[in-house]
Design an enzyme around this catalytic site. Structure first.
Site, PDB file in Angstrom:
ATOM      1  N   CYS A   1      -4.832  10.465 -11.167  1.00 21.87           N
ATOM      2  CA  CYS A   1      -6.054   9.781 -11.743  1.00 21.87           C
ATOM      3  C   CYS A   1      -7.002  10.833 -12.598  1.00 21.87           C
ATOM      4  CB  CYS A   1      -6.727   9.081 -10.671  1.00 21.87           C
ATOM      5  SG  CYS A   1      -5.807   7.992  -9.891  1.00 21.87           S
TER       6      CYS A   1
ATOM      7  N   HIS B   1     -13.883   7.564 -13.658  1.00 22.51           N
ATOM      8  CA  HIS B   1     -12.754   6.831 -13.087  1.00 22.51           C
ATOM      9  C   HIS B   1     -12.927   5.615 -12.251  1.00 22.51           C
ATOM     10  CE1 HIS B   1      -8.657   6.135 -11.484  1.00 22.51           C
ATOM     11  NE2 HIS B   1      -8.753   6.786 -10.072  1.00 22.51           N
TER      12      HIS B   1
ATOM     13  N   ASN C   1      -7.471  -0.114 -10.221  1.00 21.71           N
ATOM     14  CA  ASN C   1      -7.284   1.289 -10.333  1.00 21.71           C
ATOM     15  C   ASN C   1      -6.205   1.387 -11.123  1.00 21.71           C
ATOM     16  OD1 ASN C   1      -6.810   4.149 -10.388  1.00 21.71           O
ATOM     17  ND2 ASN C   1      -7.126   4.375  -8.085  1.00 21.71           N
TER      18      ASN C   1
HETATM   19  N1  COA Z   1      -8.159  -6.408   3.749  1.00 21.60           N
HETATM   20  C1  COA Z   1      -8.760  -6.376   4.987  1.00 21.60           C
HETATM   21  N2  COA Z   1      -8.696  -5.326   5.598  1.00 21.60           N
HETATM   22  C2  COA Z   1      -8.589  -4.190   5.182  1.00 21.60           C
HETATM   23  C3  COA Z   1      -7.499  -4.052   4.042  1.00 21.60           C
HETATM   24  C4  COA Z   1      -7.545  -5.125   3.170  1.00 21.60           C
HETATM   25  N3  COA Z   1      -6.949  -5.032   2.061  1.00 21.60           N
HETATM   26  N4  COA Z   1      -7.259  -2.822   4.010  1.00 21.60           N
HETATM   27  C5  COA Z   1      -7.755  -2.289   5.272  1.00 21.60           C
HETATM   28  N5  COA Z   1      -8.455  -3.179   5.919  1.00 21.60           N
HETATM   29  C6  COA Z   1      -9.034  -2.884   7.150  1.00 21.60           C
HETATM   30  C7  COA Z   1      -8.346  -1.574   7.974  1.00 21.60           C
HETATM   31  O1  COA Z   1      -7.251  -1.882   8.527  1.00 21.60           O
HETATM   32  C8  COA Z   1      -9.607  -1.398   9.013  1.00 21.60           C
HETATM   33  O2  COA Z   1      -9.532  -2.084   9.978  1.00 21.60           O
HETATM   34  P1  COA Z   1      -9.976  -1.556  11.381  1.00 21.60           P
HETATM   35  O3  COA Z   1     -11.410  -1.352  11.250  1.00 21.60           O
HETATM   36  O4  COA Z   1      -9.771  -2.796  12.402  1.00 21.60           O
HETATM   37  O5  COA Z   1      -9.172  -0.607  11.718  1.00 21.60           O
HETATM   38  C9  COA Z   1     -10.868  -1.792   8.123  1.00 21.60           C
HETATM   39  O6  COA Z   1     -10.303  -2.722   7.140  1.00 21.60           O
HETATM   40  C10 COA Z   1     -11.636  -0.687   7.418  1.00 21.60           C
HETATM   41  O7  COA Z   1     -10.753   0.128   6.658  1.00 21.60           O
HETATM   42  P2  COA Z   1     -11.208   1.523   6.066  1.00 21.60           P
HETATM   43  O8  COA Z   1      -9.869   2.215   5.368  1.00 21.60           O
HETATM   44  O9  COA Z   1     -12.197   2.396   6.830  1.00 21.60           O
HETATM   45  O10 COA Z   1     -11.927   0.716   4.790  1.00 21.60           O
HETATM   46  P3  COA Z   1     -12.890   1.428   3.698  1.00 21.60           P
HETATM   47  O11 COA Z   1     -14.213   0.908   3.649  1.00 21.60           O
HETATM   48  O12 COA Z   1     -12.677   2.980   3.670  1.00 21.60           O
HETATM   49  O13 COA Z   1     -12.144   0.805   2.318  1.00 21.60           O
HETATM   50  C11 COA Z   1     -10.509   1.739   0.833  1.00 21.60           C
HETATM   51  C12 COA Z   1     -10.822   1.122   2.109  1.00 21.60           C
HETATM   52  C13 COA Z   1      -9.046   2.206   0.304  1.00 21.60           C
HETATM   53  C14 COA Z   1     -11.051   0.752  -0.202  1.00 21.60           C
HETATM   54  C15 COA Z   1     -11.549   3.067   0.400  1.00 21.60           C
HETATM   55  O14 COA Z   1     -11.251   3.906   1.611  1.00 21.60           O
HETATM   56  C16 COA Z   1     -11.262   3.710  -0.598  1.00 21.60           C
HETATM   57  O15 COA Z   1     -11.750   3.097  -1.743  1.00 21.60           O
HETATM   58  N6  COA Z   1     -10.785   4.845  -0.616  1.00 21.60           N
HETATM   59  C17 COA Z   1     -10.868   5.776  -1.883  1.00 21.60           C
HETATM   60  C18 COA Z   1      -9.548   5.175  -2.650  1.00 21.60           C
HETATM   61  C19 COA Z   1      -9.423   5.793  -4.026  1.00 21.60           C
HETATM   62  O16 COA Z   1     -10.267   6.446  -4.583  1.00 21.60           O
HETATM   63  N7  COA Z   1      -7.934   5.957  -4.176  1.00 21.60           N
HETATM   64  C20 COA Z   1      -7.589   6.435  -5.769  1.00 21.60           C
HETATM   65  C21 COA Z   1      -7.771   7.903  -5.868  1.00 21.60           C
HETATM   66  S1  COA Z   1      -7.464   8.269  -7.446  1.00 21.60           S
END
Ligand code: COA
Length: 329
Positions: A115, A254, A284
């Site tokens: 990215c 980004h 993304n």
């Molecule tokens: N729908 C519903 N629930 C979901 C889910 C979805 N699509 N994806 C994950 N969950 C659940 C998880 O299983 C977790 O459940 P639990 O609490 O029972 O274990 C809960 O939601 C929280 O998960 P978590 O991973 O802590 O959520 P988050 O707030 O961190 O959001 C992302 C997840 C991926 C959106 C976030 O971590 C993120 O954006 N990370 C960076 C991503 C990024 O920048 N990537 C690209 C780099 S170029």
């Protein structure tokens, strides 16, 4: 070789017609529009068709940028494509794009730094022009990430979309390039990667069944890293340009997560009208996200002559970077 300034003389972007909404995802995954919207800011993402490869998307964006610049493809000296979803492991997608544009025998290469690809690409392309090696470069960020996403993994399937953005860079008496800050940390590639299919792990049946041909991400770890590096890279790039937050007219980050963008913008004291966000429409799109956002901003008149812009990105590597750019019309 004579050095000169560099400026962007044309922009263009393209996203496939097919769209997947949060409501569509609700039907195939254990997720909800409410969860996706509040956790990411995403609403829709564009998806390439089965016969649409990265070079096809790149080509449309490239033609739009060349048209915008009024430049013939034959007058481009070098073609660069930033992508982690090339048409083939090799040859480089840039070679294919250059030939499809009818430009023969020109320099063409890909940049594969996930990215952060557009930020690295802009630094390389601007440097090649400023040092006098080339007069005109076509830089494209293009991705078909939905082809390497596990549609059954709700943690990643909701995040990624396909698209392409392109810019034409030309030698100029004015100089838009003010600074660049690039960085990487390859000590934990497992935080964000496609594990199999390279020289470390062959894509054998076991790894295939385990889904290692798809994107894997430790979301929470990447989130923390992203906020820190967005802030740090922006501040360092501004410092190198001898500027401060107050001088900044537009932040083009980004588009990985609206919460990451908001957290960084808050720390950088950037009001929301100075931060470009289009994540609701595209999700993304990795190396394509910044040039798509720039192209939309220029075409809608949001970018004005003399504006100081910071482009900032982060991604797999881990990697990050920011470029300070003074827009010249
Ligand atoms: N729908 C519903 N629930 C979901 C889910 C979805 N699509 N994806 C994950 N969950 C659940 C998880 O299983 C977790 O459940 P639990 O609490 O029972 O274990 C809960 O939601 C929280 O998960 P978590 O991973 O802590 O959520 P988050 O707030 O961190 O959001 C992302 C997840 C991926 C959106 C976030 O971590 C993120 O954006 N990370 C960076 C991503 C990024 O920048 N990537 C690209 C780099 S170029």
């Amino acid at each position: 070789m004579n050095g000169s300034g560099v400026k962007i003389t044309g922009v263009g972007h393209y996203a496939p017609e097919k769209v997947i909404t949060n409501a569509d995802l609700e039907k195939i995954l254990d997720t909800s529009d409410e969860w996706i919207t509040t956790r990411t800011g995403m609403k829709r993402r564009h998806v390439a068709g089965i016969d649409e490869a990265t070079s096809d998307l790149a080509l449309v964006a490239a033609r739009a940028a060349l048209d915008d610049a009024g430049v013939d493809p034959h007058d481009i000296d070098c073609f660069i494509v930033a992508t982690v979803t090339p048409d083939f492991p090799f040859p480089a997608t840039a070679c294919i794009v250059a030939s499809k544009l009818g430009a023969e025998n020109k320099a063409a290469f890909d940049i594969e730094i996930a990215c952060s690809g557009f930020i690295y690409g802009l630094t390389v392309a601007a440097s090649l022009v400023r040092s006098g090696v080339y007069k005109r470069i076509l830089l494209i960020g293009a991705e078909t990430l939905t082809k390497i996403v596990n549609r059954k993994d709700r943690a990643t399937a909701i995040l990624f979309g396909d698209g392409a953005g392109a810019v034409v860079l030309e030698a100029s008496a004015q100089d838009s390039f003010l600074s660049s800050e690039l960085g990487s940390d390859g000590s934990k590639p497992e935080l964000l990667r496609v594990a199999a299919g390279g020289s470390r792990y062959a894509l054998d049946p076991l790894r295939y069944d385990a889904g290692e041909q798809y994107i894997y991400m430790e979301g929470r770890e990447v989130f923390k890293f992203a906020v820190t590096k967005m802030i740090d890279a922006t501040e360092r790039a501004l410092e190198k340009a001898r500027l401060t937050h107050a001088d900044l007219d537009l932040l083009i980050p980004h588009q990985a997560n609206k919460r990451i963008i908001d957290a960084a913008a808050k720390y950088l004291e950037m009001p929301s009208d100075k931060v470009l966000v289009n994540i609701h429409e595209y999700g993304n799109t990795s190396a394509a996200s910044i040039p798509i956002a720039l192209s939309e901003a220029v075409r809608s008149g949001r970018v004005k002559n003399g504006d100081v812009i910071v482009f900032v990105g982060f991604g797999g590597g881990l990697s990050w970077g920011a470029v300070t750019w003074k827009w010249a019309a």
